[in-house]
Design an enzyme around this catalytic site. Sequence first.
Site, PDB file in Angstrom:
ATOM      1  N   ASP A 166       0.824  -1.193   0.000  1.00  0.00           N
ATOM      2  CA  ASP A 166       0.000   0.000   0.000  1.00  0.00           C
ATOM      3  C   ASP A 166       0.867   1.255   0.000  1.00  0.00           C
ATOM      4  O   ASP A 166       2.015   1.240   0.440  1.00  0.00           O
ATOM      5  CB  ASP A 166      -0.895   0.023   1.244  1.00  0.00           C
ATOM      6  CG  ASP A 166      -1.934  -1.084   1.236  1.00  0.00           C
ATOM      7  OD1 ASP A 166      -2.235  -1.607   0.152  1.00  0.00           O
ATOM      8  OD2 ASP A 166      -2.439  -1.423   2.325  1.00  0.00           O
ATOM      9  N   ARG A 167       0.283   2.342  -0.438  1.00  0.00           N
ATOM     10  CA  ARG A 167       0.997   3.615  -0.488  1.00  0.00           C
ATOM     11  C   ARG A 167       1.652   3.942   0.861  1.00  0.00           C
ATOM     12  O   ARG A 167       2.812   4.363   0.921  1.00  0.00           O
ATOM     13  CB  ARG A 167       0.030   4.737  -0.869  1.00  0.00           C
ATOM     14  CG  ARG A 167       0.691   6.108  -0.963  1.00  0.00           C
ATOM     15  CD  ARG A 167      -0.353   7.213  -1.064  1.00  0.00           C
ATOM     16  NE  ARG A 167      -1.127   7.125  -2.293  1.00  0.00           N
ATOM     17  CZ  ARG A 167      -0.767   7.660  -3.447  1.00  0.00           C
ATOM     18  NH1 ARG A 167       0.389   8.320  -3.539  1.00  0.00           N
ATOM     19  NH2 ARG A 167      -1.556   7.567  -4.510  1.00  0.00           N
TER      20      ARG A 167
END
Length: 235
Positions: free
Chosen positions: A64-65
């Site tokens: 994920d970011r």
Amino acid sequence: VTIGPPPPAPRPKVSVLFQDEDVVVVNKPAGLIVHRGWAQDRVVMMSLVRNQLDREVFPVHRLDRGTSGALLFALHHDALRTLNSAFEVGDVDKRYLALVRGRPEPSEGLVDYAIPRGEEGERVPAQTEYRVVHQLAHYALVEVHPLTGRLHQIRRHFKHLRHPIVYDMQYGRGRFNARCHADCGIERMALHAARLSFLHPRHGEHVHVTAPLPEDLAEPFRRLGIPDAVLPLDK
């Protein structure tokens, strides 16, 4: 004097943790996505690694970011196919460090809780092992071992346990995140992919890669009194 737009900011240099002729593992910083999808980010990990190595790279999985840590790319299609198969059958070991709210009880266990395949839709089986490696008054540092690879699985499972990951803006709580920021200055989600183990796609030998904790987590952890000795995942 000609006044124009400011020059673009320099692109960050990627920290390479392991590389040979078939694969490369890099230490992804928080804040970057792996590749362009719905997002229109100008800078993504795939292009950074490609430009730094000056060759095509193929992401095998994603983080994920807001998650930092070990990220695996294949360097050719044969390696990609072999590694994709390994991920599909669960033949890859991933270990994360997460700072969560409160005191998980029991201090180690298995979360076996189905979650939607995407943000909505059909629920699918999902399993995550965890153990507390350091307990504080209001927080716990946990080692996390996902046995399946669902979207936002670790984040969703700790929300399900009512011990959300610190600074998870989607599954956490704003009041608690603000308190943690005041306590230690943290400004990002406290989730780090600390170790990745897989069978090499060419010769089949085990490859074990550890991603050092980035300073934007290490410094807040120090402020909370978490000793450096608990951070390596050697067990």
